[in-house]
Each structure stands twice: as structure tokens, then as C-alpha cells.
Design a protein around this motif. Structure first.
Motif, PDB file in Angstrom:
ATOM      1  N   GLN A   1      -4.429  97.814  -8.153  1.00 18.29           N
ATOM      2  CA  GLN A   1      -4.907  97.112  -6.969  1.00 18.29           C
ATOM      3  C   GLN A   1      -4.703  97.957  -5.711  1.00 18.29           C
ATOM      4  N   LEU A   2      -3.577  98.668  -5.664  1.00 16.04           N
ATOM      5  CA  LEU A   2      -3.332  99.565  -4.535  1.00 16.04           C
ATOM      6  C   LEU A   2      -4.349 100.704  -4.550  1.00 16.04           C
ATOM      7  N   GLN A   3      -4.623 101.248  -5.723  1.00 16.70           N
ATOM      8  CA  GLN A   3      -5.615 102.326  -5.824  1.00 16.70           C
ATOM      9  C   GLN A   3      -6.993 101.858  -5.374  1.00 16.70           C
ATOM     10  N   ALA A   4      -7.357 100.647  -5.785  1.00 14.95           N
ATOM     11  CA  ALA A   4      -8.663 100.114  -5.378  1.00 14.95           C
ATOM     12  C   ALA A   4      -8.712  99.957  -3.863  1.00 14.95           C
ATOM     13  N   ALA A   5      -7.610  99.482  -3.287  1.00  9.70           N
ATOM     14  CA  ALA A   5      -7.575  99.290  -1.837  1.00  9.70           C
ATOM     15  C   ALA A   5      -7.743 100.616  -1.115  1.00  9.70           C
ATOM     16  N   ILE A   6      -7.073 101.666  -1.610  1.00 12.72           N
ATOM     17  CA  ILE A   6      -7.208 102.981  -0.971  1.00 12.72           C
ATOM     18  C   ILE A   6      -8.655 103.461  -1.100  1.00 12.72           C
ATOM     19  N   ALA A   7      -9.255 103.214  -2.259  1.00 12.81           N
ATOM     20  CA  ALA A   7     -10.631 103.686  -2.474  1.00 12.81           C
ATOM     21  C   ALA A   7     -11.601 103.059  -1.473  1.00 12.81           C
ATOM     22  N   VAL A   8     -11.376 101.795  -1.097  1.00 13.22           N
ATOM     23  CA  VAL A   8     -12.331 101.144  -0.188  1.00 13.22           C
ATOM     24  C   VAL A   8     -11.797 101.031   1.245  1.00 13.22           C
ATOM     25  N   ALA A   9     -10.662 101.686   1.516  1.00 12.16           N
ATOM     26  CA  ALA A   9     -10.082 101.599   2.866  1.00 12.16           C
ATOM     27  C   ALA A   9     -10.945 102.336   3.875  1.00 12.16           C
ATOM     28  N   ARG A  10     -11.113 101.734   5.033  1.00 10.28           N
ATOM     29  CA  ARG A  10     -11.857 102.387   6.109  1.00 10.28           C
ATOM     30  C   ARG A  10     -10.966 103.392   6.832  1.00 10.28           C
TER      31      ARG A  10
ATOM     32  N   THR B   1       7.256 101.359 -12.254  1.00  7.11           N
ATOM     33  CA  THR B   1       5.920 101.885 -12.450  1.00  7.11           C
ATOM     34  C   THR B   1       5.550 102.686 -11.221  1.00  7.11           C
ATOM     35  N   THR B   2       4.742 103.695 -11.419  1.00 12.09           N
ATOM     36  CA  THR B   2       4.293 104.478 -10.281  1.00 12.09           C
ATOM     37  C   THR B   2       2.786 104.332 -10.177  1.00 12.09           C
ATOM     38  N   THR B   3       2.309 104.510  -8.958  1.00  9.07           N
ATOM     39  CA  THR B   3       0.875 104.440  -8.713  1.00  9.07           C
ATOM     40  C   THR B   3       0.394 105.843  -8.374  1.00  9.07           C
ATOM     41  N   PRO B   4      -0.557 106.390  -9.120  1.00  9.08           N
ATOM     42  CA  PRO B   4      -1.078 107.714  -8.758  1.00  9.08           C
ATOM     43  C   PRO B   4      -1.899 107.618  -7.481  1.00  9.08           C
ATOM     44  N   ILE B   5      -1.508 108.377  -6.469  1.00  9.85           N
ATOM     45  CA  ILE B   5      -2.179 108.306  -5.170  1.00  9.85           C
ATOM     46  C   ILE B   5      -2.713 109.678  -4.794  1.00  9.85           C
ATOM     47  N   ASP B   6      -3.987 109.709  -4.379  1.00  7.49           N
ATOM     48  CA  ASP B   6      -4.611 110.948  -3.923  1.00  7.49           C
ATOM     49  C   ASP B   6      -4.307 111.088  -2.435  1.00  7.49           C
ATOM     50  N   THR B   7      -3.300 111.920  -2.120  1.00  7.89           N
ATOM     51  CA  THR B   7      -2.860 112.004  -0.721  1.00  7.89           C
ATOM     52  C   THR B   7      -3.944 112.595   0.173  1.00  7.89           C
ATOM     53  N   LEU B   8      -4.828 113.398  -0.391  1.00  8.44           N
ATOM     54  CA  LEU B   8      -5.917 113.962   0.416  1.00  8.44           C
ATOM     55  C   LEU B   8      -6.785 112.852   0.998  1.00  8.44           C
TER      56      LEU B   8
ATOM     57  N   PRO C   1     -13.330  95.883 -13.244  1.00  9.04           N
ATOM     58  CA  PRO C   1     -12.557  96.777 -12.383  1.00  9.04           C
ATOM     59  C   PRO C   1     -12.344  96.180 -10.995  1.00  9.04           C
ATOM     60  N   ILE C   2     -11.081  96.200 -10.526  1.00 10.61           N
ATOM     61  CA  ILE C   2     -10.758  95.653  -9.216  1.00 10.61           C
ATOM     62  C   ILE C   2     -11.563  96.348  -8.120  1.00 10.61           C
TER      63      ILE C   2
ATOM     64  N   THR D   1      -3.117  91.320  -1.986  1.00  3.57           N
ATOM     65  CA  THR D   1      -2.978  91.297  -3.437  1.00  3.57           C
ATOM     66  C   THR D   1      -1.901  90.288  -3.817  1.00  3.57           C
ATOM     67  N   GLY D   2      -1.992  89.772  -5.032  1.00  2.00           N
ATOM     68  CA  GLY D   2      -1.044  88.743  -5.440  1.00  2.00           C
ATOM     69  C   GLY D   2      -1.161  87.541  -4.527  1.00  2.00           C
ATOM     70  N   ALA D   3      -2.397  87.167  -4.210  1.00  2.00           N
ATOM     71  CA  ALA D   3      -2.633  86.176  -3.152  1.00  2.00           C
ATOM     72  C   ALA D   3      -2.185  84.778  -3.548  1.00  2.00           C
TER      73      ALA D   3
END
Lengths: 334, 334
Positions: free
Chosen positions: A227-236, A257-264, A203-204, A152-154
Motif C-alpha cells: 500500500q505504501l508502494q502504491a501511494a508512492i507510485a501515484v504521489a504528486r 517486514t520491509t518495504t522496497p522503496i525507490d528513493t530516486l 493491485p492496490i 491506509t487501514g481506513a
């Protein structure tokens, strides 16, 4: 020597919103006189980086000093030694130090790092953010051959090198994100990215899924947020996410700023998120310089950067950096 | 054999709120007949665990099958082999498998794990959540001598063992969290916790800071949400956070919950968050059984658990588990 003057850039106030010209003041002051053990450096180049936006606030969670209102800002610079009484340095030596934002710097000898002459063809290379990029790729994420990597931020000074280093480490596919189609095109054509998702073009997560239909193994994150949320969503399964920067914070006028993360989802897919910061990994700097020198020689690494000319341009350089106007590192020739 | 009957517990509907009795139905059905390669097991004990709340929903992000409406639930159980034609198992062998929630189970031989007789003094021990606890302590966090460790959900079947294992690994201070003063007292007096913070007795971060004035090195997280945020707030440089459970999600009626995380603080302090799930670490199970057997013999490990009697109590056992009524694992004798 004492009747000479030089210019330095001071912070006039802490920002309460966007970074504007009136937060800076360019002041003419006497060139200082080095005491024994001190080095007087004529700065030739300084860099501006996004972390400077963070340091304009009063921050305590970062083990780097915040800028002080009424005093010059600071940051990486290279220059030539003018005088260095009682030290091993000689006039004419090229050194790197942390006192940019001024034309002459008075540096403690222990803080001035002599640069091997001729290692890098252009002294500007010493101001690359390659050490941070290499740290994130090797130590934050541990990129391995065959990985699909999302940076990200490439188009930033860190990200534009991180993508190239990922390829050197054998990544089979490197996807970047940036804020404009023009920068996206350059990242693909000039710097070896396989695909680039664009902030503001939908949407990213959707764009990323299209660019990496089988998911990503590695995130090199300079941004946070969506962008972090999108990465988690598509992470293998077993993905490694290196947190290297928080531009989402720095670009939102410095507000945390905080990023909401689904730890599950992190635990169900065995995902690791590792925060890395260069001050914990300074031993990587010489390793980077060697890799960089070799990559430049062999044409496997390029150093994207923009140069502005004159210390009076430094405040504008920072504003342009934060506005995403440049690709790569932003340097100011002093 | 075919005219005998047994009872199984079926899911009648997916919950839309709290788990209530009407979501379960106890049905009398014929005891099945094993074909060649199948094992008929008379279940003697089953466990109920928080992940079952997740599996009552239709979930796709967990590589475990959701429960199916109209079919029996499933989960870890131990029992005695009744018949196992065409397999290496003998009637009377003790086996562990994944088909709890029924008095007799028909298990594929490959899914029935024979338990070494006499390794653990009580077969209930095979239903401990020790493998998950050991995985989090050793592989998620890498607990080292001298660490200050925070275990959330410390009164659960996983947490109550994780705290004890952390001590075995040399942690100098182990802090737990739980929902009542009574459980907190038991964790300190019976299970070696040095301090326990209590949900509902004031902000977790404040309580945790008081219990760990110099910060924590390790989080073993069963919960997420406010407790994870508090742990990040007091985490020392280089802290390792193992994400092992997401009770905050499971206790909020299964709705996915997210935890707002300030990624800048993760990178400024070089913090690692690692999600771990047992299905990626099944090789740790025999290692746990050995450690457990030795710890029970030497008195360095205890197995906190509650037992309910009769399959008709299984739905209540799950509800009580989710309500935090018990300390340790919750087992049902069938």
C-alpha cells in the motif's frame, strides 16, 4: 478490601505464529491494596490495538515496554478511582491510565490522568485513537484544504478517524483502503470517505490510480508494504507521506517486514516521508479531546468502535482486531 | 561565421550495461547562426554529473529531458557570448546554460544566465554542485549546530561540498562514505571530514556505528541502498534524512534499484526522509554563489574538482566519474 479478588490476563508465551487463545491465561488474584501515592482503579473499559501484537514479541526498537511472559498485558484503560490515599484524586473520579487487561489496577498517581467529567458524552471516547489520527493528519502530513488524501487501514481505530479529520481540515477527496467490501461500504456511507480500495480485489496501485486519477497529495499510512508502494507510485510532486502504523508487520505475525522503496522517485518528486509516533506527541491529546468533543456535538465526527463484554473476551478481541473483523476501535467492557 | 565548424558529442544508443565509448560519437557540424533572441555561446567549460547516467536511459519520472539518440547530450556549461542579436547580452559576457557537450551552443536568451563578473575567482566555480549540496543541508535536512551528519558519496561533486557546508552550519561531526582509502584520506585531510567509512571495507553499518557511537542526526544521501539502510539503523530519535541522489541506481548501470526500508523503525524513532531535487529549489542558486564566494575568500570552503581537456575527453570524463576515479566535480575544458 484485601479478601476480594479480581481477574487479569497474562501472557503465557511469546507467539511464534498467529495469535491463539493459548497465549493468554485468565488468572484470579487478590485486589491489591494502594500505598500512599498509589491509586486503586476499578477498570470499566480497556482498548485493544494492533501495537499489542508488536509488544507480544520482545522488541527493543519501540520505546514502550514489551509484554512480559507470566505477567499481565498492559494498555490504555479507563475506570473509577476506588481509593487513592495521599493523592489529589477522590473515590469516584474517572481516570485514564496504561494498566488495562485487569479488572482492578494499582496505578502510580503520576500515571493516572483524571478525566474532566462531562467533556466527552461517553467515557469510551477517551480510548479512541484520535490523538494518533490527529497527529498524523496535522503533524505527519500537514493536511491542507484541497488535498487528496489516501488513508491506509481506513477501517481501523486510527484510520477511521484520520479520514474524518482530513475532511475537517479541508481535504477535497479522501480515499481509504480496507480488507472487505462490507467495510468499504460502511466507510463511504457512514464515515465520509469518497472512495475505498480493497485489499485482495486487484493491485492496490491500479485501484488507487482509478480512485485518484490526478494522484495523491497526502498518505496517512497505517500499513506499509504494497500500500505504501502504491501511494508512492501515484504521489504528486511535493506529496507528504505520514508513517503512522505498520500493520503489514503486525498482521504478518509480528515479523519485521520491509518495504522496497525507490528513493530516486522520492527525490525526483520532492516527496517527504515522516514517521510519527504518539509518545513523541503527547501534547496533542488534550487538543484532540477538545476537537473530538466539538465534532461529536456538531455531528462532524463519529466514533466508530466495537465493544466486547467481560475481561474473558479480551484475548478474542485482540484476535478479531488482527483479523480485521471490526470497524473502528475495539474496546472491552470490564 | 557560417563556414566555421565545431564539435558536439552525440548519443549513439541507449546503454544496456556499463557506459562504453561506442555510446558516444563526436561529430563536426557547422557553427549555428543566432536568430533574434538567440545567443551563440563559445563554451569554455562543461560539467559531467551522475544524473547523466540516468538521462542516457529513457526516463519519465525525472522532470529533465532524457538524452535523445542521434542528438547531442546536454548539461551545465559556461562560456562567452559570441553574438546575441536582439537581447541584452553583449559579446564577451560570461553566461551559464544547459547546452554542454558541444563547443558552440545556440541558446534561447531566456535560458542563458549572465554571470556577475568577478563574483567567483574562477568561472569553473559556477559549475560546482554547491546548489544541490546547500539545498540538501539547509532544506532537506535542516542541519543545526551540534548535529552529527553522515554524507554518503562524500567524494562526489555534491558530497564533498555538502560535508563542508554541514561544518559551516555548525555540525559537530561530519562522517563521509566513499569507495577508496585514498579518497577517504583526502576527505579527512583536505576537506574537513571527521571520519570516513569505506565501501568494500566491511559492513557500512558497523563502520558507521564505530564512527558515530551515539548515532547520527542527519543523513545527506547521495547513494541509497545499503548506505541508506545503515544510516536508518544508526539514526537517532528525530533524525532527518535528506535524499539528494541515487548513485546506487546510477552506478548499477541505470537499473532502478529499491532500498528495503523498515517503516516501523522510521515511525518508532520519529524519523523524516525528505527527497529534494534542485529543479524544485532553483532559488537557492544565487544564495549558494554568495556563500561560495565568501567561503573561498575566507578559506572556509574549497572546491574539489578535476579538469579534463578537450571535448573528445567528455565521454571518458563521464566514465571516470561513474567509476569513482575523481574527487569532487568533474569538468571538461572545451
Amino acid at each position: 478490601m484485601t479478601n476480594r479478588t479480581h481477574r487479569e490476563v497474562r501472557l503465557t508465551a511469546r507467539p511464534t505464529g498467529p495469535v491463539t487463545d493459548d497465549l493468554f491465561e485468565i488468572v484470579e488474584v487478590p485486589v491489591p491494596e494502594p500505598a500512599d501515592g498509589q491509586v486503586l482503579v476499578r477498570n470499566s473499559l480497556m482498548s485493544v490495538t494492533a501495537v499489542m501484537r508488536t509488544l507480544m514479541n520482545e522488541v527493543t526498537d519501540v520505546p514502550m515496554p514489551s509484554f512480559v511472559v507470566g505477567e499481565p498485558l498492559h494498555g490504555a484503560a479507563v475506570g473509577e478511582v476506588v481509593a487513592a490515599p495521599g493523592t489529589d484524586l477522590q473515590p469516584g473520579d474517572l481516570v485514564q491510565h496504561r494498566l488495562g487487561w485487569r479488572e482492578y489496577a494499582l496505578v502510580d498517581a503520576a500515571q493516572a490522568q483524571r478525566l474532566a467529567p462531562g467533556l466527552l458524552p461517553d467515557p469510551a471516547g477517551y480510548l479512541s485513537q484520535g490523538p494518533t489520527a490527529l497527529m498524523g493528519i496535522d503533524r505527519g502530513a500537514g493536511v491542507r484544504p484541497g488535498d487528496t488524501v489516501f488513508v491506509t487501514g481506513a477501517a481501523g481505530g486510527v484510520g477511521s478517524l484520520a479520514g474524518q479529520i482530513a475532511k475537517l481540515r479541508g481535504a477535497s477527496r479522501v480515499i481509504g483502503s480496507t480488507g472487505s467490501r462490507e467495510k468499504a461500504d460502511r466507510l463511504r456511507k457512514e464515515f465520509g470517505f469518497d472512495a475505498v480500495v480493497i485489499r485482495g480485489a486487484g493491485p492496490i496501485e491500479e485501484q488507487l490510480r482509478a480512485a485518484a486519477p490526478e494522484g495523491i497529495d497526502v498518505l496517512f499510512d497505517n500499513v506499509g508494504g504494497e500500500q505504501l508502494q502504491a501511494a508512492i507510485a501515484v504521489a504528486r510532486r511535493g506529496a507528504r507521506l505520514a508513517l503512522v502504523g505498520a500493520l503489514a508487520t503486525q498482521l504478518s505475525d509480528g515479523a519485521a517486514t520491509t518495504t522496497p522503496i525507490d528513493t530516486l522517485s522520492l527525490l525526483s518528486r520532492g516527496i517527504t516521508m515522516r514517521g510519527v509516533a504518539l509518545y513523541d506527541h503527547l501534547d496533542i491529546v488534550p487538543q484532540w479531546h477538545e476537537l473530538f468533543a466539538q465534532g461529536l456535538r456538531e455531528g462532524t465526527l463519529a466514533f466508530p468502535h466495537a465493544r466486547l463484554h467481560g475481561i474473558e473476551q479480551a484475548p478474542r478481541a485482540l484476535q478479531e482486531l488482527l483479523a480485521g473483523k471490526h470497524l473502528g476501535s475495539v474496546l472491552v467492557e470490564l
